[in-house]
Design a protein around this motif. Sequence first.
Motif, PDB file in Angstrom:
ATOM      1  N   ASP A  29      31.087  72.252 -12.254  1.00  0.00           N
ATOM      2  CA  ASP A  29      32.059  72.122 -11.165  1.00  0.00           C
ATOM      3  C   ASP A  29      32.989  70.923 -11.386  1.00  0.00           C
ATOM      4  O   ASP A  29      33.289  70.163 -10.461  1.00  0.00           O
ATOM      5  N   SER A  89      29.249  76.601 -10.449  1.00  0.00           N
ATOM      6  CA  SER A  89      27.988  77.046  -9.856  1.00  0.00           C
ATOM      7  C   SER A  89      28.179  78.197  -8.888  1.00  0.00           C
ATOM      8  O   SER A  89      29.277  78.444  -8.388  1.00  0.00           O
ATOM      9  N   GLU A  90      27.079  78.852  -8.617  1.00  0.00           N
ATOM     10  CA  GLU A  90      27.103  80.053  -7.780  1.00  0.00           C
ATOM     11  C   GLU A  90      27.518  79.755  -6.341  1.00  0.00           C
ATOM     12  O   GLU A  90      28.087  80.596  -5.668  1.00  0.00           O
ATOM     13  N   SER A  91      27.205  78.537  -5.915  1.00  0.00           N
ATOM     14  CA  SER A  91      27.420  78.216  -4.501  1.00  0.00           C
ATOM     15  C   SER A  91      28.899  78.018  -4.150  1.00  0.00           C
ATOM     16  O   SER A  91      29.259  77.954  -2.979  1.00  0.00           O
ATOM     17  N   LYS A 113      32.534  78.550  -3.125  1.00  0.00           N
ATOM     18  CA  LYS A 113      33.241  79.610  -2.414  1.00  0.00           C
ATOM     19  C   LYS A 113      34.395  78.997  -1.638  1.00  0.00           C
ATOM     20  O   LYS A 113      34.205  77.984  -0.984  1.00  0.00           O
ATOM     21  N   THR A 150      31.113  81.231 -15.397  1.00  0.00           N
ATOM     22  CA  THR A 150      30.641  81.087 -14.010  1.00  0.00           C
ATOM     23  C   THR A 150      29.686  82.200 -13.622  1.00  0.00           C
ATOM     24  O   THR A 150      29.772  83.311 -14.129  1.00  0.00           O
ATOM     25  N   SER A 160      29.419  82.608 -10.327  1.00  0.00           N
ATOM     26  CA  SER A 160      29.888  82.861  -8.970  1.00  0.00           C
ATOM     27  C   SER A 160      30.647  84.174  -8.891  1.00  0.00           C
ATOM     28  O   SER A 160      31.453  84.499  -9.748  1.00  0.00           O
ATOM     29  N   ASN A 190      32.257  84.627  -6.070  1.00  0.00           N
ATOM     30  CA  ASN A 190      33.179  84.292  -4.987  1.00  0.00           C
ATOM     31  C   ASN A 190      34.523  83.797  -5.505  1.00  0.00           C
ATOM     32  O   ASN A 190      34.684  83.522  -6.680  1.00  0.00           O
ATOM     33  N   CYS A 214      35.833  86.987 -13.858  1.00  0.00           N
ATOM     34  CA  CYS A 214      35.371  86.399 -12.605  1.00  0.00           C
ATOM     35  C   CYS A 214      36.532  86.259 -11.638  1.00  0.00           C
ATOM     36  O   CYS A 214      37.676  86.493 -11.989  1.00  0.00           O
ATOM     37  N   CYS A 221      37.998  83.775 -10.430  1.00  0.00           N
ATOM     38  CA  CYS A 221      38.476  82.410 -10.425  1.00  0.00           C
ATOM     39  C   CYS A 221      40.001  82.372 -10.576  1.00  0.00           C
ATOM     40  O   CYS A 221      40.576  83.151 -11.317  1.00  0.00           O
TER      41      CYS A 221
END
Lengths: 414, 478
Positions: free
Chosen positions: A86, A154-156, A158, A184, A186, A188, A216, A218
């Motif tokens: 991140d 990271s996955e978290s 958003k 990633t 993620s 989201n 992704c 992003c």
Amino acid sequence: MKNFYDFKVDNIKGLSAQEKKFRNKELDLFSKNGFPNKRQEAWKFTDLNTILSKNFFNITNDNISVKEKKFELIKEFDHNYLFILDGKLVSNEFKFEDKNKVLIKEYDYKNQISVSNQNSLNLLNNALATGGYYLEISKDYKFKKPLVVYNHFSESIKEQIISYKNSLILNENSELTILNYTDTNSKNNFFVNSFDYLELKKDSNLKNIFINKDRCNCYFHNYLKSDLKQNTNLDNYILSTGLKFNKIDIEINLNEEHAKSSIFSALSLGSEEHQEIKSSVNHNFKNCQSYQKIKNVLNDQSKGVYQGKIFVKQDAQKTDAYQLSKALLLNDNAEFDAKPELEIYADDVKCSHGSTSGSIDLNSIHYLKSRGIPEKKAYQMLINGFLSEILEKLPEDNLKKFLIEKIGRQINGY
Amino acid sequence: MKTEDLKNSKEYKYGFTTDVENIRAPKGLNEDTIRFISKIKKEPKWMLEWRLKAFNRLKILKEPDWQKPKYPKINYQDLYYYSAPKGTSGKPKSLDEIDPKIIETYKKLGIPLDEQKRLNGIAVDAVFDSVSVATTFKDELTKKGIIFCSISEAVQKHPDLVKKYLGSVIPLSDHYFATLNSAVFTDGSFVYIPPNTKCPMELSTYFRINASETGQFERTLIIADKGSYVSYLEGCTAPMRDENQLHAANVELVALDDAEIKYSTVQNWYPGDENGVGGIYNFVTKRGACRGRNSKISWTQVETGSAITWKYPSCILQGDNSVGEFYSIAITNNHQKADTGTKMIHLGKNTKSKIISKGISAGKADNMYRGLVEIKNKASNSRNYTQCDSLLMGNKCGAHTIPYIKNNNSTSTIEHEATTTKINEEQLYYCNQRGLDQEEAVSLIVNGFCKEVLQQLPMEFAVEAQKLVAISLEGSVG
């Protein structure tokens, strides 16, 4: 229209009063214009404001707690690495190199390089950047193995903006190949706004490669500023990424004699991907060379943009500058926009640019089919051939093999 | 400098003024000026309303500022918007009735108004300042049903055609200068070619800016009906002036099914002196619509004059199989600035466009090609080819290329190439060796560089243009 973002300098911890003042000032400047739209010349073909407002509800710069994560190392070739999570430097390893020759630390924001241009995303980066790295290679040191920068998200994450700055200094006569590898887990939406500074001192040599691991959600904006001294060489390779939105804004300043730079790009885009390369190559001194070759394959509703500018100062005589962009459109909903620009004030120069876009040659497809090759395979062969001109130029055999295979997978997904 | 001296001045051959009393509208841009223009032109009510609508729109528009050549702010309230040579309120029936001084001016310019020139086969709708003074060869054209007259006359005599097409290519709400023109245009040419007619001669207009501080707001409308063909020439010269003069003309072309329009321009307005003082601001909007199937519009321009040239003759390729072409030579010397190019917008199927642009920059000048090629989603099998070459002479000038390329169709092809170089020393050396002096050699090489474009011009123009190319670059080498 309601605001789809909410940025606060106070979300960043541990700032001195002076830093806070500076950052707030930059944030105010950003807020005046907001995210760029088509009215700005540098964003002529892309309305980022609309793109973001459609895909985000409320982007924030809330501080993210960084936890050490396991990540997959690339096994195909030996390499050194930096692990960035991140935007923050978590760990590094230089097991193939002489550690005394490499200086790695976190980016120091007290001496940050402020970018004096009107790009509002750079202002935003000035205001919000945290993390990032500072890497310096000692004089006369040549890296034995490439350096991979794992840009992991990271996955978290958003609805967040991640801003950071990196700085890379190559001292006299040093050499490095760097692979920027974005990755990633993620699913989201998030937005990354980064700023890289490269300084190449006399006789140094840098190969700078960008690739993304998987598709992704992003949205990525990267401003890359580089200053080149005498007899240096900078090669940039921008490869297919699969990011929802990606704009790489490259500024190359050829400040002393015999500096050389190039940008090579091979992109294969699908679905609704948007990839943009904007370059401004400034020939500030005589006898410098620059070379740009951009190749795009566009499918589905993807959009490829190339805005390249060559600027030749009045006393930059004997400049040799070249620019070429080519695009293959495979679908009527795909779009390719180009603005290859020349601004020349010196007369003894060789500057040219070319740009083509069109469909795949149906005669060639017919030729292959008549020899028993199925249509899909024939398309893949031609696309491969189209991009191979760039891919052949990639450095270091093992690395090259790895990258070609990665891109091959993307093409064959067609 | 007296008129007498100017006549002999080598720097600018056409730098003379004629003493003709002018009828002028009072200075300033307001509704009264527009009503005055409309009244003096005896325009019907709908025309006045159209002008006022444009004026209202103008109030909310801003002057564009994205262009490269910057210019001092123009005070629009300090300009005359109408100025006509005295004695045209009752139109003359023959050449004898025209002020001899005007005739003399035209003679200096070489306009074929008299019998002898008739052999050249050119019909001239000469514009002196803002009013058409005389129109020749009208009978011959009338026989074929061709309408070639001033736009004011057309407004009165052919209101249906004007109503239908005026503003259909350059709408009222276009950019600042186009809208300004719509509000205050004073005169210009109107051409209508009936179906299946080939215009037997090249139609030509000479524009002449004369009275000091008069902005020229010409409006030209050319309609080529089904299966017709017309070639139109426009040439410009202007007297020496110290103050900058604004010229914001609008040119609209409409080509219907199978029609072809060829529009050629030689522009040689006063470029200012070698220190960049004075000169014309040439901010022109030229746009053509290939509305019908198989229609074709071809723009050719030789731009050597004006302090600032800022124009983009464009083609909107609406009809299937339509063709757009743009050939351009832009020469800038001393402090001249040019920001010119074209727009090719492909909407119909199988549309083709070709752009050849040659820019030559000398002295301290700035020369820019700026162009757009856009292939829309439905324009399948379309094709564009663009070539822009720049030549730099000396290291104080600049040459720039900014093409905008947008392709949104997978079966269409766009090709673009551009180069920037200086004059090849070996070629110069070769010419010198064979006894040509430096200037002759440069002129020869530059004419060779521009050949592709010069070839597109009609005969009469090509000769003049070649001379112009040489004159424009005098003193730029050595």
